[in-house]
Design a protein around this motif. Structure first.
Motif, PDB file in Angstrom:
ATOM      1  N   LEU A   1      10.144  -6.365   9.971  1.00 24.48           N
ATOM      2  CA  LEU A   1      10.421  -6.960   8.660  1.00 24.48           C
ATOM      3  C   LEU A   1       9.136  -7.239   7.885  1.00 24.48           C
ATOM      4  N   GLY A   2       7.975  -7.158   8.546  1.00 21.79           N
ATOM      5  CA  GLY A   2       6.736  -7.580   7.897  1.00 21.79           C
ATOM      6  C   GLY A   2       6.123  -6.559   6.957  1.00 21.79           C
ATOM      7  N   GLY A   3       6.310  -5.261   7.227  1.00 24.55           N
ATOM      8  CA  GLY A   3       5.663  -4.226   6.414  1.00 24.55           C
ATOM      9  C   GLY A   3       6.521  -3.823   5.219  1.00 24.55           C
ATOM     10  N   GLY A   4       6.286  -2.613   4.696  1.00 24.57           N
ATOM     11  CA  GLY A   4       7.018  -2.179   3.510  1.00 24.57           C
ATOM     12  C   GLY A   4       8.094  -1.155   3.826  1.00 24.57           C
ATOM     13  N   THR A   5       7.757  -0.176   4.664  1.00 25.09           N
ATOM     14  CA  THR A   5       8.712   0.913   4.901  1.00 25.09           C
ATOM     15  C   THR A   5       9.890   0.447   5.754  1.00 25.09           C
ATOM     16  N   GLY A   6       9.580  -0.101   6.913  1.00 29.20           N
ATOM     17  CA  GLY A   6      10.672  -0.554   7.783  1.00 29.20           C
ATOM     18  C   GLY A   6      11.541  -1.569   7.078  1.00 29.20           C
ATOM     19  N   SER A   7      10.905  -2.582   6.511  1.00 30.33           N
ATOM     20  CA  SER A   7      11.715  -3.656   5.918  1.00 30.33           C
ATOM     21  C   SER A   7      12.422  -3.184   4.644  1.00 30.33           C
ATOM     22  N   GLY A   8      11.724  -2.434   3.796  1.00 30.38           N
ATOM     23  CA  GLY A   8      12.320  -2.025   2.516  1.00 30.38           C
ATOM     24  C   GLY A   8      13.247  -0.836   2.661  1.00 30.38           C
ATOM     25  N   LEU A   9      12.706   0.271   3.185  1.00 32.98           N
ATOM     26  CA  LEU A   9      13.551   1.460   3.326  1.00 32.98           C
ATOM     27  C   LEU A   9      14.614   1.231   4.409  1.00 32.98           C
ATOM     28  N   GLY A  10      14.240   0.478   5.443  1.00 35.20           N
ATOM     29  CA  GLY A  10      15.224   0.135   6.484  1.00 35.20           C
ATOM     30  C   GLY A  10      16.400  -0.626   5.869  1.00 35.20           C
TER      31      GLY A  10
ATOM     32  N   GLY B   1       3.062   5.964   2.758  1.00 32.13           N
ATOM     33  CA  GLY B   1       3.588   4.672   3.214  1.00 32.13           C
ATOM     34  C   GLY B   1       4.069   3.832   2.034  1.00 32.13           C
ATOM     35  N   SER B   2       4.402   2.587   2.329  1.00 28.97           N
ATOM     36  CA  SER B   2       4.914   1.708   1.265  1.00 28.97           C
ATOM     37  C   SER B   2       3.960   0.561   0.983  1.00 28.97           C
ATOM     38  N   GLY B   3       2.760   0.630   1.549  1.00 30.42           N
ATOM     39  CA  GLY B   3       1.724  -0.366   1.228  1.00 30.42           C
ATOM     40  C   GLY B   3       2.171  -1.792   1.452  1.00 30.42           C
ATOM     41  N   ASN B   4       2.898  -2.042   2.537  1.00 33.68           N
ATOM     42  CA  ASN B   4       3.347  -3.409   2.867  1.00 33.68           C
ATOM     43  C   ASN B   4       4.160  -4.058   1.747  1.00 33.68           C
ATOM     44  N   ASN B   5       4.882  -3.220   1.016  1.00 29.12           N
ATOM     45  CA  ASN B   5       5.625  -3.719  -0.138  1.00 29.12           C
ATOM     46  C   ASN B   5       7.101  -3.331   0.009  1.00 29.12           C
ATOM     47  N   TRP B   6       7.944  -4.337   0.247  1.00 33.63           N
ATOM     48  CA  TRP B   6       9.375  -4.111   0.443  1.00 33.63           C
ATOM     49  C   TRP B   6       9.973  -3.318  -0.729  1.00 33.63           C
ATOM     50  N   ALA B   7       9.531  -3.651  -1.936  1.00 30.73           N
ATOM     51  CA  ALA B   7      10.120  -3.020  -3.126  1.00 30.73           C
ATOM     52  C   ALA B   7       9.819  -1.519  -3.157  1.00 30.73           C
ATOM     53  N   GLU B   8       8.606  -1.132  -2.710  1.00 28.20           N
ATOM     54  CA  GLU B   8       8.272   0.301  -2.642  1.00 28.20           C
ATOM     55  C   GLU B   8       9.222   0.996  -1.676  1.00 28.20           C
ATOM     56  N   GLY B   9       9.430   0.373  -0.527  1.00 28.00           N
ATOM     57  CA  GLY B   9      10.304   0.980   0.483  1.00 28.00           C
ATOM     58  C   GLY B   9      11.739   1.054  -0.014  1.00 28.00           C
TER      59      GLY B   9
ATOM     60  N   PHE C   1      13.111   0.553  -3.197  1.00 28.90           N
ATOM     61  CA  PHE C   1      13.424   1.236  -4.464  1.00 28.90           C
ATOM     62  C   PHE C   1      12.739   2.604  -4.587  1.00 28.90           C
ATOM     63  N   SER C   2      11.389   2.650  -4.455  1.00 30.06           N
ATOM     64  CA  SER C   2      10.716   3.927  -4.715  1.00 30.06           C
ATOM     65  C   SER C   2      11.147   4.973  -3.685  1.00 30.06           C
ATOM     66  N   HIS C   3      10.860   4.700  -2.409  1.00 32.34           N
ATOM     67  CA  HIS C   3      11.220   5.689  -1.382  1.00 32.34           C
ATOM     68  C   HIS C   3      12.735   5.730  -1.174  1.00 32.34           C
ATOM     69  N   GLY C   4      13.355   4.546  -1.248  1.00 33.36           N
ATOM     70  CA  GLY C   4      14.797   4.477  -1.018  1.00 33.36           C
ATOM     71  C   GLY C   4      15.568   5.340  -2.004  1.00 33.36           C
ATOM     72  N   SER C   5      15.167   5.302  -3.280  1.00 32.54           N
ATOM     73  CA  SER C   5      15.891   6.091  -4.281  1.00 32.54           C
ATOM     74  C   SER C   5      15.547   7.569  -4.132  1.00 32.54           C
ATOM     75  N   HIS C   6      14.246   7.834  -3.913  1.00 34.73           N
ATOM     76  CA  HIS C   6      13.813   9.225  -3.820  1.00 34.73           C
ATOM     77  C   HIS C   6      14.493   9.957  -2.650  1.00 34.73           C
ATOM     78  N   HIS C   7      14.653   9.275  -1.536  1.00 35.92           N
ATOM     79  CA  HIS C   7      15.159   9.956  -0.327  1.00 35.92           C
ATOM     80  C   HIS C   7      16.632   9.667  -0.044  1.00 35.92           C
ATOM     81  N   TYR C   8      17.296   8.951  -0.948  1.00 35.91           N
ATOM     82  CA  TYR C   8      18.654   8.480  -0.664  1.00 35.91           C
ATOM     83  C   TYR C   8      19.600   9.623  -0.249  1.00 35.91           C
TER      84      TYR C   8
END
Ligand SMILES: Nc1nc2c(ncn2[C@@H]2O[C@H](COP(=O)(O)OP(=O)(O)OP(=O)(O)O)[C@@H](O)[C@H]2O)c(=O)[nH]1
Ligand SMILES: [Mg+2]
Length: 466
Positions: free
Chosen positions: A160-169, A117-125, A127-134
């Motif tokens: 919008l409240g969590g990390g994956t949906g809001s960040g990776l979304g 998961g992204s630990g409720n962190n938009w930046a993880e979603g 940048f971290s996952h977003g770049s890795h899975h782009y």
């Protein structure tokens, strides 16, 4: 026929998606509860014109007669697949698509998970996952697009409240803007209720809203608080906690809105509204593309026959669309200046009925001086299952300024103390400037909406088309 690719990201996005596919299948008269044909099953009636639009949501091999499809196993045997991409950075929710009753609709290209998961962190979603899975995501989207003959839009679902949906979304949204700029990006996003346990939600909401302003074609915000109240009024779900039953009920409301929204592009009708007409008519300025939505009657959100005593009067159903109590986001759209409104009616109503109610609506709404006639009407002949008539209301209203003001306020409460920001700044790619930019963007859009109240819209420079 217009086709849509649904992209659901994070826990919330996939839980809404789960509900979406179940309802979409039922809407076409497919029996969800019996794997094989069952003589006693309470079949949803199949209506004329229904099946021509099956390919809007489903990829069907050639030579398949959709009319012969009655059960989930028929869909499996015919090798019919959902036009969907289900992404989460943990596995538990997406696993339901692998193992659940609809598993035949999703192949491995549709499902992308990771750990933990992204630990409720938009930046993880983002940048971290977003770049890795782009590249992977881009490739999967390309394949889904290739299966379409008339792709109209991407339907994105996330919270919008969590990390994956809001960040990776948000990252997926910007990828789509980049690679498919001419295809509509329609986002349904869940704003948190305000009393939830994600401490960093105000940051995630602000950062993701900034991306929505920049990259979406239209946003249909919903709010868990408003949805919970609707459930109460529709006598759904006693559960107040975040149980799966609770989410199933609130998600049903969102899904009903989406099925309604796309109905004109899928089914025949005497006055059909295509999705791009909605954006053209309701969004006069770039960036100001947040539309409040409402569904009426509330019984139509259940996918079950209406309870005895539910209203079937046309006037009651149509006026329900502008009732404050039926809005999927807290607030009253008619309390502000309305830049544009749409009434999309499904089922059995005459143009005369609709005109009468549009006149009623116009008396209640303040429109801008340059557009006193801003109500778009759509009529689709296929009503939702078990109902004769239902209606969807859409409003682009300055009352939404309060949503953005509240988001800025919650953001500032944390940011003033710089609380939790180290979790964001330690993520590779994230810069603290993004916080300032998001805040500024929120304040700008709130000002732009509020400016309409005084008939002097102040459209910030960055919203303008140059
Ligand atoms: N309406 C609705 N809201 C949900 C659902 N699941 C979670 N939420 C809301 O979504 C927010 C939390 O986001 P999640 O979607 O759980 O988080 P995520 O995107 O999976 O991100 P991480 O778990 O942080 O990686 C909270 O506001 C929850 O109340 C759901 O099924 N329906
Ligand atoms: Mg999650």
């Amino acid at each position: 026929m217009s086709e849509f690719i649904t992209i659901q990201v994070g826990q919330c996005g996939n839980q809404i998606g789960n509900c979406f596919w179940k309802c979409a299948v039922q809407e076409y008269g497919i029996d969800l509860f019996h794997y094989n044909r069952h003589s006693n099953s309470q079949q949803i009636p199949k209506l004329p014109g229904m099946f021509e639009s099956f390919s809007s949501f489903f990829c069907c091999p050639e030579n398949i007669s959709c009319k012969s499809l009655s059960t989930i196993s028929d869909l499996e045997s015919a090798n019919i697949k959902a036009r969907a991409l289900c992404i989460d950075m943990e596995d538990s929710v997406v696993a339901r698509f692998r193992k659940g009753s609809l598993r035949g609709l999703f192949n491995n290209d549709c499902l992308l998970t990771n750990y933990p998961g992204s630990g409720n962190n938009w930046a993880e979603g983002f940048f971290s996952h977003g770049s890795h899975h782009y590249e992977d995501i881009s490739e999967r989207i390309r394949k889904a697009v290739e299966c379409c003959d008339g792709l109209h839009g991407f339907l994105l679902l996330y919270s919008l409240g969590g990390g994956t949906g809001s960040g990776l979304g948000s990252r997926v949204l910007s990828l789509l803007e980049d690679q498919y700029p001419h295809i509509d990006r329609l986002v349904t996003c869940v704003y948190p209720a305000g009393n939830e346990d994600v401490i960093t939600a105000p940051y995630n909401v602000a950062l993701a809203t900034n991306e929505l302003i920049r990259n979406a074609s239209c946003v249909f915000p919903v709010n868990n608080q408003a949805l919970t109240e609707i459930c109460g009024r529709a006598k759904l779900g006693e559960a107040k906690d975040k149980t799966s039953r609770y989410f199933r009920d609130v998600n049903n409301i969102i899904v009903n809105m989406l099925l309604h929204l796309t109905s004109g592009a899928r089914f025949p009708g005497s006055l059909n509204v295509d999705m791009n007409e909605i954006a053209t008519n309701l969004v006069p300025f770039p960036g100001m593309h947040f539309l409040t939505s409402s569904v009426s009657p509330l019984s139509s959100i259940t996918m079950k026959p209406p309870l005895p005593g539910c209203t079937t009067r046309v006037d009651d159903i149509l006026s329900g669309t502008w009732a404050r109590t039926n809005q999927l986001i807290k607030g009253d759209p008619l309390s502000g200046m309305v830049l544009g409104a749409a009434l999309i009616v499904r089922g059995d109503a005459s143009l005369c009925d609709i005109r009468r109610n549009v006149e009623k609506l116009k008396k209640k709404v303040r429109f801008p001086s340059w557009n006193q006639d801003a109500v778009k009407v759509g009529m689709c002949s296929v009503a939702p299952p078990w109902h004769k008539l239902s209606a969807l209301g859409l409003f682009n209203s300055s009352s939404l300024a309060t949503l953005f003001e509240e988001t800025s306020f919650q953001f500032n409460k944390l940011f003033r103390r710089r609380a939790h920001i180290h979790h964001y700044t330690k993520v590779d790619g994230f810069e603290i400037a993004s916080f300032f930019e998001s805040l500024e963007q929120l304040q700008d859009i709130a000002e732009a909406y509020k400016g309409l109240e005084t008939h002097q819209p102040v459209i910030p420079h960055r919203f303008k088309v140059l």
